[in-house]
Design an enzyme around this catalytic site. Structure first.
Site, short mmCIF file in Angstrom:
data_model
loop_
_atom_site.label_atom_id
_atom_site.label_comp_id
_atom_site.label_asym_id
_atom_site.label_seq_id
_atom_site.Cartn_x
_atom_site.Cartn_y
_atom_site.Cartn_z
N CYS A 10 65.91 54.94 11.61
CA CYS A 10 67.02 55.21 12.10
C CYS A 10 68.29 55.06 10.82
O CYS A 10 68.21 54.29 10.10
CB CYS A 10 67.67 54.36 13.44
SG CYS A 10 66.84 54.25 14.45
N ARG A 67 64.46 58.99 5.54
CA ARG A 67 64.00 57.95 5.99
C ARG A 67 62.98 58.26 7.24
O ARG A 67 62.35 57.45 7.45
CB ARG A 67 65.19 57.19 6.39
CG ARG A 67 66.18 56.79 5.41
CD ARG A 67 67.52 56.29 6.00
NE ARG A 67 67.24 54.90 6.62
CZ ARG A 67 67.24 53.74 5.94
NH1 ARG A 67 67.44 53.91 4.44
NH2 ARG A 67 67.02 52.50 6.58
N TRP A 109 65.07 57.09 15.18
CA TRP A 109 63.62 57.17 14.95
C TRP A 109 63.15 56.57 16.30
O TRP A 109 63.37 55.17 16.54
CB TRP A 109 63.06 56.42 13.79
CG TRP A 109 61.52 56.50 13.42
CD1 TRP A 109 61.00 57.54 12.85
CD2 TRP A 109 60.64 55.42 13.83
NE1 TRP A 109 59.50 57.41 12.64
CE2 TRP A 109 59.44 56.01 13.35
CE3 TRP A 109 60.60 54.21 14.52
CZ2 TRP A 109 58.18 55.01 13.56
CZ3 TRP A 109 59.39 53.64 14.62
CH2 TRP A 109 58.26 53.97 14.28
N ASN A 162 71.51 50.82 14.63
CA ASN A 162 69.87 50.70 14.15
C ASN A 162 69.40 49.21 14.58
O ASN A 162 70.16 48.29 14.67
CB ASN A 162 69.89 50.63 12.75
CG ASN A 162 70.31 52.09 12.03
OD1 ASN A 162 70.32 52.86 12.77
ND2 ASN A 162 70.44 52.19 10.70
N GLY A 163 68.23 48.99 14.92
CA GLY A 163 67.58 47.89 15.07
C GLY A 163 67.04 47.77 16.54
O GLY A 163 67.03 48.85 17.22
N GLU A 223 45.41 53.30 -2.88
CA GLU A 223 46.83 53.93 -2.93
C GLU A 223 46.36 55.38 -3.08
O GLU A 223 47.31 56.23 -2.46
CB GLU A 223 47.43 53.52 -4.25
CG GLU A 223 48.71 54.19 -4.55
CD GLU A 223 49.96 54.27 -3.26
OE1 GLU A 223 49.63 53.37 -2.54
OE2 GLU A 223 50.74 54.86 -3.65
N LYS A 241 48.03 58.01 -0.26
CA LYS A 241 48.83 59.06 -0.59
C LYS A 241 48.11 60.41 0.23
O LYS A 241 49.04 61.02 0.91
CB LYS A 241 48.61 59.46 -2.09
CG LYS A 241 49.76 58.54 -2.85
CD LYS A 241 51.05 58.52 -2.65
CE LYS A 241 51.74 57.81 -1.61
NZ LYS A 241 51.91 56.41 -1.84
N GLU A 271 48.78 59.98 4.07
CA GLU A 271 50.34 60.17 4.41
C GLU A 271 50.76 61.73 4.67
O GLU A 271 51.61 61.88 5.56
CB GLU A 271 51.25 59.31 3.41
CG GLU A 271 51.09 57.70 3.65
CD GLU A 271 51.94 57.13 2.48
OE1 GLU A 271 52.90 56.43 2.96
OE2 GLU A 271 52.00 57.49 1.27
N HIS A 284 27.89 48.98 2.11
CA HIS A 284 27.97 48.28 3.32
C HIS A 284 28.59 48.74 4.56
O HIS A 284 29.38 48.04 5.47
CB HIS A 284 28.52 46.81 3.23
CG HIS A 284 27.61 46.08 2.21
ND1 HIS A 284 26.84 45.43 2.16
CD2 HIS A 284 28.34 45.99 0.77
CE1 HIS A 284 26.10 44.62 1.13
NE2 HIS A 284 27.30 44.92 0.08
N LYS A 290 60.58 56.18 5.71
CA LYS A 290 60.89 55.72 4.57
C LYS A 290 61.07 53.99 4.52
O LYS A 290 60.62 53.24 3.62
CB LYS A 290 62.01 56.24 3.57
CG LYS A 290 62.12 55.86 2.34
CD LYS A 290 61.14 56.54 1.22
CE LYS A 290 61.11 56.01 -0.25
NZ LYS A 290 59.73 56.11 -0.70
#
Ligand code: G6P
Length: 610
Positions: A2, A27, A76, A102-103, A483, A487, A490, A506, A605
């Protein structure tokens, strides 16, 4: 997640709010809304839409009333689906109060039940709407007092902005656990949850701390605690620059940020190394150097890409220092019953400095007596403020949701911290000097890889038909494999799994066939031979392999299907070169698929909920 933006001044407010919302888009969000007021006749504009801010913008008509202050929000979804009704701002029974938040209000259910008993009518599924009605319930003739009373009744986190038509030319903002930054302009105030929303207007800011509230009015700002006791704060100047052409000609922010990495490395090391003494100089850590000397164990805590920087840090610190080193997901660390003491150091790594789990982890570490350090990009962020000491990335804003330049920046700074600690605890001056020399060459090595972007683009195009990828690496390159896989998943929504190459036998090897390619990070170094053995095992099962290998390695081209060559540096720094082709591969792959690269679906974000 948010985002909040609000404005009070002499300009037409709605375009400023819309522009601010656009700057918060990165964001991650799923709906947006605004409420703006004309203080002369207390007329107002109240608009909401699902989807992009552009949808909200379409609702703004030329003949809409002129507004001189207002608040806006990108939501969000947490409580309730992304619908117009659930979008912020929320209002009270009178329709005169507008509030963005927000929150999370944790006790919203019990408050809501009480308010319903008192006759309040709710229309949304959100926790936020409770706050609007709670202020209404407490409102007599003093707006600030009503907000204060309401906030004292809520449990959870909030960053809020609230206006009321009966109290014109007043915006109240407040925070507990969710950032609010106030930008000070010429006869205007523009507050937001993120500096990016208003950096175009001003770089003079006041950060609200938890349980602080500010009343923004005509040419005046009053900051108080939640008992309305006044707090004096001087504005700070921030050094982030605003540029009209923000993408600098690149198709996406992510690509721009990938190409910024040589500069990012330079910014991370500028003024921070003493070449002749083979040591780093980190002003932010100086107040705690004595405590750092006595540490026995260091633990990195972080999330997402920052977690992989921490994982790299673990191998790095083991090589350069005599400390016991550990790394954990912040979301797990916070619940472990760890025995921490004053000889423990906990390093919170975070681009945004606001990630809820990382913040909770550092608070837990602090509670148990550990020295808590921060490695953060956003200056003045909550994590930066709550740590005992720390180092900033100085990498400027990162807009692409998938982190690239900050990862490299974090890893470079981890080198500087390891160098500092190592040199205070046994690392030789020769080793220190060698490391600094190579760090300084990193921008050049990264440039060499960036020059190959077309070739990497072709490899990405070739692998477009595939829907599953395995990424493998060993030791320092294991975090890079993780990473690289992160990427790809995502931004392209294709399944990609990172694994330590030795673990492949394994489990994941059972997935390998001609339809399941592997990206192998196989540059020269002490694990190279073992990587080749793993690659052979994949080839023996008809798996396709793309290798990231050292320039001049002729052998590997005969074994794998595609090779991306990178320049060679020392083992410790090689991962920071190797990650670049993996970023580019993911970027081009997602671009060929037409994905919304800078704002991938469902991602945010800055993850400010736990
Ligand atoms: C989100 C972002 C990632 C980021 C992670 C941690 O998941 O999408 O790019 O790595 O949060 O964020 P932080 O700001 O703490 O580094």
């Amino acid at each position: 997640m948010c985002g909040i933006i609000c404005y009070i001044g002499n300009q037409n407010t709605v375009p400023i709010l819309i522009e601010g919302l656009k700057r918060l888009e990165y964001r991650g969000y799923d709906s947006a809304g605004l409420a703006a007021i004309n203080s002369e006749n207390t007329g107002s504009l109240y608009l909401k839409s699902v989807g992009k801010v552009a949808e909200l913008e379409k609702k703004v008509k030329k003949d809409n009333i002129y507004c001189d202050y207002g608040i806006a929000h990108t939501r969000w979804a947490t409580h309730g689906k992304p619908t117009e009704i659930n979008a912020h701002p929320h209002t009270d029974c009178t329709g005169k109060l507008f509030l963005v938040h927000n929150g999370i209000i944790e006790n919203y259910e019990s408050l809501k039940n009480e308010l319903i008993k008192n006759g309040h009518k709710f229309i949304s599924d959100t926790d936020t709407e409770v706050l609007a009605h709670l202020i209404e319930d407490n409102l007599e003739d003093n707006f600030e007092e009503a907000v204060r009373k309401a906030l004292s009744m809520v449990e959870g986190t909030f960053g809020i902005a609230v206006v009321h038509k009966d109290f014109p030319r007043k915006i109240i903002v407040a925070r507990r656990g969710s950032p609010i930054i106030i930008g000070i302009g010429d006869n205007e105030y523009i507050a937001a949850s993120d500096i990016n929303a208003f950096i175009r207007y001003t770089n003079k800011v006041i950060y609200l701390n938890d349980d602080e509230m500010a009343l923004l009015s005509d040419n005046n700002i009053t900051i108080t605690d939640l008992d309305l006791k006044e707090i004096m704060k001087e504005p700070e100047t921030i050094d982030w620059e605003y540029s009209e052409d923000e993408k600098a000609g690149f198709k996406h922010f992510m690509l721009k940020e990938i190409f910024e990495q040589p500069k990012t490395v330079e910014n991370a090391i500028r003024g921070r190394v003493i070449d002749g003494e083979g040591i780093s100089k980190l002003g932010g850590l100086e107040p705690v150097l004595d405590r750092m000397l006595n540490l026995k164990r260091l633990t990195f805590v972080s999330c997402g890409t920052s977690f992989y920087a921490g994982l790299y840090g673990k191998y790095l610190f083991e090589m350069l220092t005599d400390l016991d080193v550990d790394v954990d997901y912040a979301s797990e660390f916070r619940y472990r019953n760890l025995k921490l003491s004053h000889q423990d150091g906990v390093v919170a790594i975070s681009q945004s400095g606001e990630t809820a789990d990382t913040l909770a982890a550092l608070r837990e570490a602090k509670r148990k007596g550990a020295l808590v350090l921060g490695l953060v990009n956003v200056v003045g962020s909550t994590i930066a403020k709550e740590t005992d000491a720390g180092v900033y990335c100085h990498a400027g804003p990162e807009i692409g949701v998938a982190s690239t330049k900050i990862f490299v920046s974090q890893c470079v700074i981890l080198n500087l911290i390891a160098l500092l600690l190592g040199r205070m605890r046994g690392l030789s001056i020769f080793e220190g000097i060698t490391l600094i020399k190579e760090i300084k060459k990193l921008p050049g090595y990264i440039n060499t890889v960036l020059e190959k972007s077309n070739a990497i683009r072709e490899v990405a195009q070739k692998y477009l038909p595939y829907e599953n990828f395995l990424y493998i690496g060993r030791h320092l390159n294991f975090p890079i494999a993780m990473e690289g896989a992160l990427k790809l998943k995502e931004i392209s929504y294709v399944h990609a799994e990172g694994y330590p190459a030795g673990e492949m036998k394994h489990g994941p090897i059972s997935l390998i066939d001609e339809k399941f390619p592997t990206v192998a990070v196989a540059t020269n170094g002490f694990t190279y031979e073992k990587m080749v053995s793993n690659i052979q095992e994949i080839k023996a099962r008809n798996g396709k392999v793309i290798a990231v290998a050292t320039e001049g390695n002729k052998e590997i081209g005969n074994i794998v299907d595609d090779v991306i060559y990178v320049p060679e540096t020392i083992d410790i720094l090689q991962p920071l070169v190797n990650v670049i082709p993996l970023q580019l591969f993911a970027y081009y792959f997602a671009d060929f698929k037409g994905c919304d690269i800078d704002k991938p679906r469902n991602l945010a974000k800055s993850v400010t909920v736990e």
